[in-house]
Write a protein that holds these residues in place. Structure first.
Motif, short mmCIF file in Angstrom:
data_model
loop_
_atom_site.label_atom_id
_atom_site.label_comp_id
_atom_site.label_asym_id
_atom_site.label_seq_id
_atom_site.Cartn_x
_atom_site.Cartn_y
_atom_site.Cartn_z
N GLN A 269 -4.57 -10.87 1.51
CA GLN A 269 -3.87 -11.55 0.44
C GLN A 269 -4.25 -10.90 -0.90
O GLN A 269 -5.20 -10.12 -0.97
CB GLN A 269 -4.24 -13.04 0.43
N LEU A 270 -3.52 -11.21 -1.95
CA LEU A 270 -3.85 -10.64 -3.26
C LEU A 270 -5.25 -11.06 -3.68
O LEU A 270 -5.64 -12.22 -3.55
CB LEU A 270 -2.83 -11.10 -4.30
N HIS A 271 -5.99 -10.10 -4.22
CA HIS A 271 -7.38 -10.36 -4.62
C HIS A 271 -7.83 -9.29 -5.61
O HIS A 271 -7.13 -8.30 -5.84
CB HIS A 271 -8.30 -10.36 -3.39
N ASN A 272 -8.99 -9.50 -6.22
CA ASN A 272 -9.70 -8.46 -6.96
C ASN A 272 -10.81 -7.95 -6.05
O ASN A 272 -11.17 -8.58 -5.06
CB ASN A 272 -10.36 -8.99 -8.24
N THR A 298 7.88 -0.04 5.42
CA THR A 298 7.67 -0.89 6.60
C THR A 298 6.34 -0.65 7.31
O THR A 298 6.08 -1.27 8.34
CB THR A 298 8.82 -0.68 7.60
N SER A 299 5.51 0.23 6.77
CA SER A 299 4.27 0.60 7.48
C SER A 299 3.11 -0.34 7.21
O SER A 299 2.05 -0.22 7.84
CB SER A 299 3.87 2.03 7.11
N GLY A 300 3.28 -1.28 6.27
CA GLY A 300 2.18 -2.17 5.90
C GLY A 300 1.36 -1.61 4.76
O GLY A 300 0.13 -1.62 4.78
N SER A 301 2.06 -1.14 3.74
CA SER A 301 1.41 -0.45 2.62
C SER A 301 0.65 -1.42 1.71
O SER A 301 0.85 -2.64 1.75
CB SER A 301 2.47 0.29 1.79
N THR A 302 -0.19 -0.84 0.87
CA THR A 302 -0.92 -1.61 -0.13
C THR A 302 0.04 -2.18 -1.17
O THR A 302 0.99 -1.52 -1.59
CB THR A 302 -1.96 -0.71 -0.83
N LEU A 303 -0.21 -3.43 -1.58
CA LEU A 303 0.56 -4.09 -2.62
C LEU A 303 -0.27 -4.15 -3.90
O LEU A 303 -1.48 -4.43 -3.84
CB LEU A 303 0.93 -5.51 -2.20
N PRO A 315 -5.99 -13.41 -9.17
CA PRO A 315 -4.53 -13.38 -9.13
C PRO A 315 -3.91 -14.75 -9.38
O PRO A 315 -4.39 -15.78 -8.90
CB PRO A 315 -4.23 -12.90 -7.71
N ALA A 316 -2.84 -14.73 -10.16
CA ALA A 316 -2.11 -15.97 -10.44
C ALA A 316 -1.43 -16.47 -9.17
O ALA A 316 -1.16 -15.70 -8.23
CB ALA A 316 -1.07 -15.71 -11.53
N SER A 339 -10.41 -4.64 -10.82
CA SER A 339 -9.85 -5.89 -11.31
C SER A 339 -8.35 -6.02 -11.03
O SER A 339 -7.77 -7.08 -11.26
CB SER A 339 -10.11 -6.03 -12.82
N LEU A 340 -7.74 -4.95 -10.53
CA LEU A 340 -6.30 -4.98 -10.25
C LEU A 340 -6.01 -5.96 -9.12
O LEU A 340 -6.70 -5.99 -8.11
CB LEU A 340 -5.83 -3.58 -9.84
N TRP A 341 -4.97 -6.76 -9.30
CA TRP A 341 -4.53 -7.64 -8.22
C TRP A 341 -3.86 -6.78 -7.15
O TRP A 341 -2.89 -6.06 -7.41
CB TRP A 341 -3.54 -8.68 -8.74
N HIS A 342 -4.37 -6.86 -5.95
CA HIS A 342 -3.82 -6.03 -4.88
C HIS A 342 -4.02 -6.72 -3.54
O HIS A 342 -4.86 -7.62 -3.38
CB HIS A 342 -4.48 -4.65 -4.86
N GLY A 343 -3.24 -6.30 -2.58
CA GLY A 343 -3.31 -6.84 -1.22
C GLY A 343 -2.63 -5.87 -0.28
O GLY A 343 -2.64 -4.66 -0.52
N ALA A 344 -2.03 -6.38 0.78
CA ALA A 344 -1.38 -5.50 1.74
C ALA A 344 -0.14 -6.18 2.31
O ALA A 344 -0.15 -7.38 2.60
CB ALA A 344 -2.34 -5.13 2.87
#
Length: 410
Positions: A269-272, A298-303, A315-316, A339-344
Motif C-alpha cells: 500500500q502507499l507508504h513512506n 500490467t506487470s505490477g509496477s511501482t506506484l 500518505p493522504a 518521504s515520497l508516497w509510493h506503493g505497488a
C-alpha cells in the motif's frame, strides 16, 4: 575489564590510514612498494630490457593538483631500475587513456581473485558509456612483466577509496538531471543502468537464493553479503553517486532485498520509507528498485505520487487517485526520496515479477540489515566502498561494556 572477544564482529580489512585515492601520492608510493621487490627478484630476466608505460586520465578531480586536471602516471623499467611517478613521458611502449571517473571504476574493482568479474565490469562500463579505454602499444612487453605486475591491481584496488569530490562525480558521470528530478518530483529513473546480460545474471542468482530460503520462496535478504554480483550492484557508479550526494559519502546499505511478486497479490500500500516522514526536509533514505524485466502497465509496477515527498507526512487517505506507475525497460533502476508516497500496483500478468530493492541510509540511521558480522572475505574482495556501505568502518555501534572498541574503527 578486558574487551570482549571480537570473533563475532567483522574488522575493516584496510584501516582508514592505509587507504588512498586513485593516482595520488600515496597510490604512487604503494605501487612502488609493491613493484620494487618483484623487480629485484626478476633482475636477471629484466637485464637489457626496457618498458615504458603511461596512463592518462583527463578530468581528474582538482584536489589532485594535476596540470590541467589531467592525471598522468608512468612506470619505467630500464633493466632492473624502476621509476614510477606523475607526469607524461616520451615514447611510451604502452599508453592507456580513459576519463578519470570512468577509469576509476575499473581501478577500484578487485577482480583478479573473482572469476568473471573483470569481464563483467568492462561489459557494464562499455554498456553505459561506450568504449572507455584507449590503449596503444608500440611493441610486445617482455614476458617477465606478467610476473612483476601479477597481483598489483587487486593490491591497490583493495585500498582505493571513491573520488571524495561527489560533485565532481555527479558532473562527469552525468547524473545531475536525476538529482534534479529527485528534488522536484521525488523520484527518477536511470534507464539502461545495467545490460540485459547483467539483469539475467542477477535474476538467475536471485532464483538460487529464493530456493535457499525455507521460510519464503519469494524473498532473498541481506544480498550485500551474498555474492559478488550483489556487491557490484550496490556500488553501481551512477546509483551510488546519486545516493552519496543525497545522503552523504559515508551512507550505509540499509537493506538489500530480492522479491518475487506473483499475479494478483497486493504487496505494498502507499507508504513512506523509514525514518520518513519524521525527519522533515532532510532526506535520510533513498530506495532503489531494479527492473530485471520490463516494468509495464500490467506487470505490477511501482506506484508513486510525484512531489509528495515535499509534504513530509504520511500518505493522504485519497492519495491512491493521484498515483502514477513507474514504467521502465529491463535493465533500468528507479530511485526515490524516502518521504515520497509510493506503493505497488497489483500484477495482472501471468507469472511472477522479480526485482531488487537496495535502500541507502544516512550512516547514523538504524539499518534493516545487520552487516557488522559480514564475512570478512566479502570486504577483503572489494574496495573500501563496500566496507563503508556495511557500516563496518564508521564510529557507530562500536562501543562495548568496556568502552569504545577502537580496534573496529581505525
Amino acid at each position: 575489564m578486558a574487551l570482549p572477544d571480537l570473533d563475532t564482529k567483522t574488522l575493516p580489512p584496510i584501516k582508514h590510514a592505509e587507504r588512498f585515492e586513485f593516482g595520488d601520492d600515496n597510490w604512487i608510493a604503494a605501487a612502488h612498494a609493491f613493484l620494487e621487490p618483484r623487480v629485484a627478484e626478476h633482475a636477471n630476466e629484466l637485464n637489457g630490457k626496457r618498458l615504458v608505460v603511461q596512463e592518462t586520465y583527463p578530468n581528474a578531480p582538482p584536489h589532485l593538483n594535476q596540470p590541467d586536471n589531467i592525471l598522468n602516471l608512468h612506470y619505467i623499467f630500464d633493466s632492473s631500475a624502476l621509476t614510477l611517478g606523475h607526469g607524461p613521458v616520451d615514447n611510451p611502449t604502452i599508453h592507456m587513456q580513459a576519463d578519470y571517473n570512468l577509469g576509476h571504476i575499473v581501478n577500484a574493482t578487485i577482480y583478479e581473485v573473482i572469476p568473471g568479474r573483470q569481464a563483467r565490469i568492462m561489459r557494464e562500463l562499455n554498456h553505459r558509456h561506450g568504449k572507455v579505454f584507449d590503449i596503444k602499444t608500440s611493441e610486445r612487453p617482455p614476458e617477465v612483466m606478467g610476473k612483476i605486475f601479477a597481483g598489483i591491481h587487486d593490491h591497490l584496488a583493495r585500498r582505493i577509496v571513491s573520488n571524495p569530490n561527489v560533485d565532481h562525480r555527479v558532473k562527469h558521470l552525468g547524473v545531475a538531471q536525476h538529482l534534479d528530478e529527485l528534488d522536484t518530483q521525488g523520484y527518477t529513473v536511470v534507464e539502461n543502468a545495467i545490460s540485459h546480460e547483467f539483469a539475467d545474471e542477477l535474476a538467475a542468482d536471485l532464483h538460487r537464493l529464493f530456493e535457499e530460503n525455507e521460510n519464503s520462496r519469494r524473498v532473498a535478504s541481506m544480498l550485500l553479503a551474498r555474492g559478488p554480483l550483489w556487491q557490484e550492484l550496490a556500488v553501481h557508479p551512477l546509483v551510488h553517486t546519486i545516493a552519496q550526494k543525497m545522503l552523504g559519502a559515508d551512507c550505509n546499505m540499509g537493506q538489500s532485498l530480492g522479491f518475487s511478486k506473483p499475479k494478483g497479490l497486493d504487496t505494498h500500500q502507499l507508504h513512506n520509507d523509514p525514518p520518513h516522514p519524521l525527519t522533515g526536509e532532510l532526506c535520510c533514505n533513498v530506495t532503489t528498485i531494479w527492473a530485471l524485466e520490463d516494468f509495464t502497465e500490467t506487470s505490477g509496477s511501482t506506484l508513486v505520487v510525484p512531489g509528495s515527498h515535499k509534504q513530509n507526512c504520511q500518505p493522504a487517505a485519497d492519495a491512491a487517485c493521484e498515483t502514477q506507475k513507474i514504467l521502465m525497460p529491463k535493465g533500468s533502476v528507479a530511485m526515490w526520496h524516502g518521504s515520497l508516497w509510493h506503493g505497488a500496483a497489483i500484477r495482472a500478468d501471468d507469472g511472477e515479477r522479480i526485482s531488487i530493492h537496495n535502500t541507502y541510509l544516512r550512516n547514523w540511521i538504524r539499518t534493516f540489515d545487520d552487516y557488522l558480522t559480514i564475512d570478512p572475505e566479502v570486504l577483503a574482495n572489494n574496495a573500501p566502498a563496500i566496507t563503508t556501505l556495511a557500516g563496518v568502518d564508521d564510529i557507530y555501534m562500536k562501543n562495548t561494556i568496556a568502552g569504545p572498541d577502537n580496534r573496529r574503527y581505525q
